[in-house]
Design a protein around this motif. Structure first.
Motif, PDB file in Angstrom:
ATOM      1  N   ALA A  59      -0.505-194.298  99.200  1.00 46.38           N
ATOM      2  CA  ALA A  59      -0.892-195.523  98.498  1.00 46.38           C
ATOM      3  C   ALA A  59      -1.090-195.276  97.006  1.00 46.38           C
ATOM      4  O   ALA A  59      -1.005-196.211  96.206  1.00 46.38           O
ATOM      5  N   THR A  60      -1.377-194.041  96.628  1.00 47.94           N
ATOM      6  CA  THR A  60      -1.697-193.768  95.220  1.00 47.94           C
ATOM      7  C   THR A  60      -0.616-192.967  94.492  1.00 47.94           C
ATOM      8  O   THR A  60      -0.664-192.838  93.280  1.00 47.94           O
ATOM      9  N   ARG A  61       0.351-192.413  95.247  1.00 45.59           N
ATOM     10  CA  ARG A  61       1.382-191.606  94.572  1.00 45.59           C
ATOM     11  C   ARG A  61       2.348-192.498  93.791  1.00 45.59           C
ATOM     12  O   ARG A  61       2.556-193.661  94.165  1.00 45.59           O
ATOM     13  N   THR A  62       2.966-191.913  92.758  1.00 46.59           N
ATOM     14  CA  THR A  62       4.106-192.568  92.115  1.00 46.59           C
ATOM     15  C   THR A  62       5.353-192.267  92.925  1.00 46.59           C
ATOM     16  O   THR A  62       6.188-193.126  93.178  1.00 46.59           O
ATOM     17  N   GLN A  63       5.453-191.002  93.341  1.00 46.97           N
ATOM     18  CA  GLN A  63       6.571-190.557  94.180  1.00 46.97           C
ATOM     19  C   GLN A  63       6.155-189.269  94.875  1.00 46.97           C
ATOM     20  O   GLN A  63       5.171-188.625  94.487  1.00 46.97           O
ATOM     21  N   THR A  64       6.879-188.897  95.900  1.00 41.68           N
ATOM     22  CA  THR A  64       6.627-187.615  96.560  1.00 41.68           C
ATOM     23  C   THR A  64       7.262-186.491  95.730  1.00 41.68           C
ATOM     24  O   THR A  64       8.169-186.732  94.938  1.00 41.68           O
ATOM     25  N   VAL A  65       6.751-185.286  95.943  1.00 39.08           N
ATOM     26  CA  VAL A  65       7.277-184.117  95.229  1.00 39.08           C
ATOM     27  C   VAL A  65       7.679-183.099  96.296  1.00 39.08           C
ATOM     28  O   VAL A  65       6.837-182.384  96.842  1.00 39.08           O
ATOM     29  N   PHE A  66       8.951-183.073  96.607  1.00 31.98           N
ATOM     30  CA  PHE A  66       9.434-182.293  97.756  1.00 31.98           C
ATOM     31  C   PHE A  66       9.494-180.806  97.449  1.00 31.98           C
ATOM     32  O   PHE A  66       9.002-179.966  98.215  1.00 31.98           O
ATOM     33  N   GLY A  67      10.113-180.466  96.313  1.00 36.81           N
ATOM     34  CA  GLY A  67      10.280-179.058  95.951  1.00 36.81           C
ATOM     35  C   GLY A  67      11.462-178.937  95.019  1.00 36.81           C
ATOM     36  O   GLY A  67      12.179-179.915  94.772  1.00 36.81           O
ATOM     37  N   ALA A  81      -0.736-178.752  95.272  1.00 38.84           N
ATOM     38  CA  ALA A  81      -0.385-180.173  95.342  1.00 38.84           C
ATOM     39  C   ALA A  81       0.095-180.614  93.969  1.00 38.84           C
ATOM     40  O   ALA A  81      -0.274-180.015  92.958  1.00 38.84           O
ATOM     41  N   PRO A  82       0.896-181.665  93.924  1.00 42.16           N
ATOM     42  CA  PRO A  82       1.333-182.173  92.617  1.00 42.16           C
ATOM     43  C   PRO A  82       0.147-182.656  91.797  1.00 42.16           C
ATOM     44  O   PRO A  82      -0.830-183.187  92.351  1.00 42.16           O
ATOM     45  N   GLY A  83       0.244-182.474  90.479  1.00 40.66           N
ATOM     46  CA  GLY A  83      -0.719-183.078  89.556  1.00 40.66           C
ATOM     47  C   GLY A  83      -0.078-184.305  88.922  1.00 40.66           C
ATOM     48  O   GLY A  83       0.965-184.796  89.391  1.00 40.66           O
ATOM     49  N   ALA A  84      -0.677-184.757  87.823  1.00 39.72           N
ATOM     50  CA  ALA A  84      -0.203-185.994  87.182  1.00 39.72           C
ATOM     51  C   ALA A  84       1.243-185.864  86.697  1.00 39.72           C
ATOM     52  O   ALA A  84       2.067-186.765  86.894  1.00 39.72           O
ATOM     53  N   ASP A  85       1.567-184.735  86.064  1.00 41.56           N
ATOM     54  CA  ASP A  85       2.927-184.556  85.529  1.00 41.56           C
ATOM     55  C   ASP A  85       3.956-184.523  86.656  1.00 41.56           C
ATOM     56  O   ASP A  85       5.041-185.099  86.561  1.00 41.56           O
ATOM     57  N   GLU A  86       3.574-183.820  87.745  1.00 36.65           N
ATOM     58  CA  GLU A  86       4.502-183.669  88.873  1.00 36.65           C
ATOM     59  C   GLU A  86       4.714-185.019  89.566  1.00 36.65           C
ATOM     60  O   GLU A  86       5.829-185.360  89.977  1.00 36.65           O
ATOM     61  N   ASP A  87       3.634-185.784  89.672  1.00 40.83           N
ATOM     62  CA  ASP A  87       3.697-187.111  90.291  1.00 40.83           C
ATOM     63  C   ASP A  87       4.631-188.021  89.478  1.00 40.83           C
ATOM     64  O   ASP A  87       5.391-188.811  90.024  1.00 40.83           O
ATOM     65  N   GLY A  90       8.328-186.030  89.670  1.00 40.55           N
ATOM     66  CA  GLY A  90       8.904-185.766  90.998  1.00 40.55           C
ATOM     67  C   GLY A  90       9.318-184.329  91.217  1.00 40.55           C
ATOM     68  O   GLY A  90      10.111-184.031  92.122  1.00 40.55           O
ATOM     69  N   GLU A  91       8.753-183.414  90.397  1.00 43.04           N
ATOM     70  CA  GLU A  91       9.116-181.991  90.526  1.00 43.04           C
ATOM     71  C   GLU A  91       7.840-181.153  90.445  1.00 43.04           C
ATOM     72  O   GLU A  91       6.967-181.444  89.620  1.00 43.04           O
ATOM     73  N   PRO A  92       7.739-180.091  91.280  1.00 36.14           N
ATOM     74  CA  PRO A  92       6.512-179.283  91.235  1.00 36.14           C
ATOM     75  C   PRO A  92       6.425-178.422  89.976  1.00 36.14           C
ATOM     76  O   PRO A  92       7.446-178.028  89.417  1.00 36.14           O
ATOM     77  N   PHE A  93       5.217-178.169  89.571  1.00 33.09           N
ATOM     78  CA  PHE A  93       4.920-177.215  88.481  1.00 33.09           C
ATOM     79  C   PHE A  93       5.729-177.504  87.217  1.00 33.09           C
ATOM     80  O   PHE A  93       6.495-176.666  86.755  1.00 33.09           O
ATOM     81  N   VAL A  94       5.535-178.714  86.682  1.00 37.54           N
ATOM     82  CA  VAL A  94       6.216-179.056  85.428  1.00 37.54           C
ATOM     83  C   VAL A  94       5.237-179.194  84.257  1.00 37.54           C
ATOM     84  O   VAL A  94       5.655-179.369  83.127  1.00 37.54           O
ATOM     85  N   ALA A  97       0.493-175.548  83.844  1.00 42.90           N
ATOM     86  CA  ALA A  97       0.460-174.501  84.876  1.00 42.90           C
ATOM     87  C   ALA A  97       1.890-174.090  85.236  1.00 42.90           C
ATOM     88  O   ALA A  97       2.165-172.919  85.500  1.00 42.90           O
ATOM     89  N   GLY A  98       2.788-175.055  85.208  1.00 43.63           N
ATOM     90  CA  GLY A  98       4.189-174.770  85.513  1.00 43.63           C
ATOM     91  C   GLY A  98       4.820-173.865  84.461  1.00 43.63           C
ATOM     92  O   GLY A  98       5.612-172.974  84.792  1.00 43.63           O
ATOM     93  N   GLN A  99       4.452-174.119  83.189  1.00 42.70           N
ATOM     94  CA  GLN A  99       4.997-173.250  82.125  1.00 42.70           C
ATOM     95  C   GLN A  99       4.532-171.812  82.313  1.00 42.70           C
ATOM     96  O   GLN A  99       5.303-170.864  82.144  1.00 42.70           O
ATOM     97  N   LEU A 100       3.261-171.668  82.702  1.00 39.95           N
ATOM     98  CA  LEU A 100       2.762-170.305  82.940  1.00 39.95           C
ATOM     99  C   LEU A 100       3.457-169.695  84.163  1.00 39.95           C
ATOM    100  O   LEU A 100       3.832-168.520  84.158  1.00 39.95           O
TER     101      LEU A 100
END
Ligand code: URA
Length: 224
Positions: A59-67, A81-87, A90-94, A97-100
């Motif tokens: 109900a609260t997601r913008t989209q799922t983040v599969f991998g 779990a996805p954060g705001a950027d990932e949500d 639609g991509e994990p670790f963007v 934290a993703g840059q690190l």
């Protein structure tokens, strides 16, 4: 598992082991689908996750983040779990934290696109709160099927929440490091979450030790 089996695993340097039976036992009710995730091919799994309504996060997601990444990679990285950027993307670790994470992977000899990256949860928990146990239980069969289909030589598990949900650990992350755990036969190395490393840069040295162990396990091939 009986004491004798545990002793054998211990002698092999395997300190924890999640049996395949846990995959089958994971609670799952497919909404209208005839197959559970354990029988799905990659595209069906991805499509099922995209439409998933098994917990309130839909109900609260913008989209799922599969991998993202190479689904044939020898290295699979698993976060929380996805954060705001990932949500949003639609991509994990963007995010930061993703840059690190990308830098950590590069130091270990991998470009981001050469590994497969996924999370325990496919949807963002509101306000970046920790995943609820029920949410993780509902989502875990998707991840376990991804692991089965990617069939990596090693899993790098990022942070306490991911290791709690994936391996069933309650102990602090510091005590899970430096050991080879297992999901089925796949070796798992646990290390700090990059978001934690951004807050506690002094721990980066330990996470480098974990990455070196991961590289060693990959080089040896069998995780023993
Ligand atoms: N943290 C995670 O655990 N996963 C992401 O995808 C982003 C941040």
């Amino acid at each position: 598992m009986d004491a004798r089996r545990l002793a054998v695993l211990d002698a092999m340097g395997i300190n924890s082991y999640v049996p395949r039976a846990r995959v089958a036992a994971a609670p799952f009710a497919t909404a209208g689908a005839s197959l559970g995730p354990e029988a799905m091919d990659w595209d069906t799994l991805a499509a099922t996750v995209r439409e998933c309504r098994l917990c309130g996060l839909c109900a609260t997601r913008t989209q799922t983040v599969f991998g993202t990444g190479d689904i044939h990679s020898r290295l699979m990285v698993i976060g929380e779990a996805p954060g705001a950027d990932e949500d949003r993307l639609g991509e994990p670790f963007v995010g930061r934290a993703g840059q690190l994470l990308n830098s950590m992977l590069k130091a270990a000899g991998f470009a981001r696109g050469q590994v497969y990256i996924a999370n325990v949860l496919k949807c963002r928990p509101p306000n970046n709160r920790n995943p609820l146990v029920e949410e993780a239980d509902r989502c875990l069969p998707y991840l376990l099927r991804q692991i089965e289909l990617v069939s990596p030589a090693l899993i790098l598990c990022l942070g306490r929440i991911a290791s709690q949900r994936l391996l069933g650990f309650e102990e602090p992350l510091g005590r899970q490091r430096g050991r080879i755990h297992r999901i089925g036969r796949t070796p798992v190395i646990v290390t700090y979450h990059p978001a934690y490393l951004l807050r506690s840069p002094a721990e980066k040295r330990k996470s480098w030790d974990d990455l070196k162990l991961a590289m060693e396990v990959l080089r040896r091939g069998d995780g023993t």
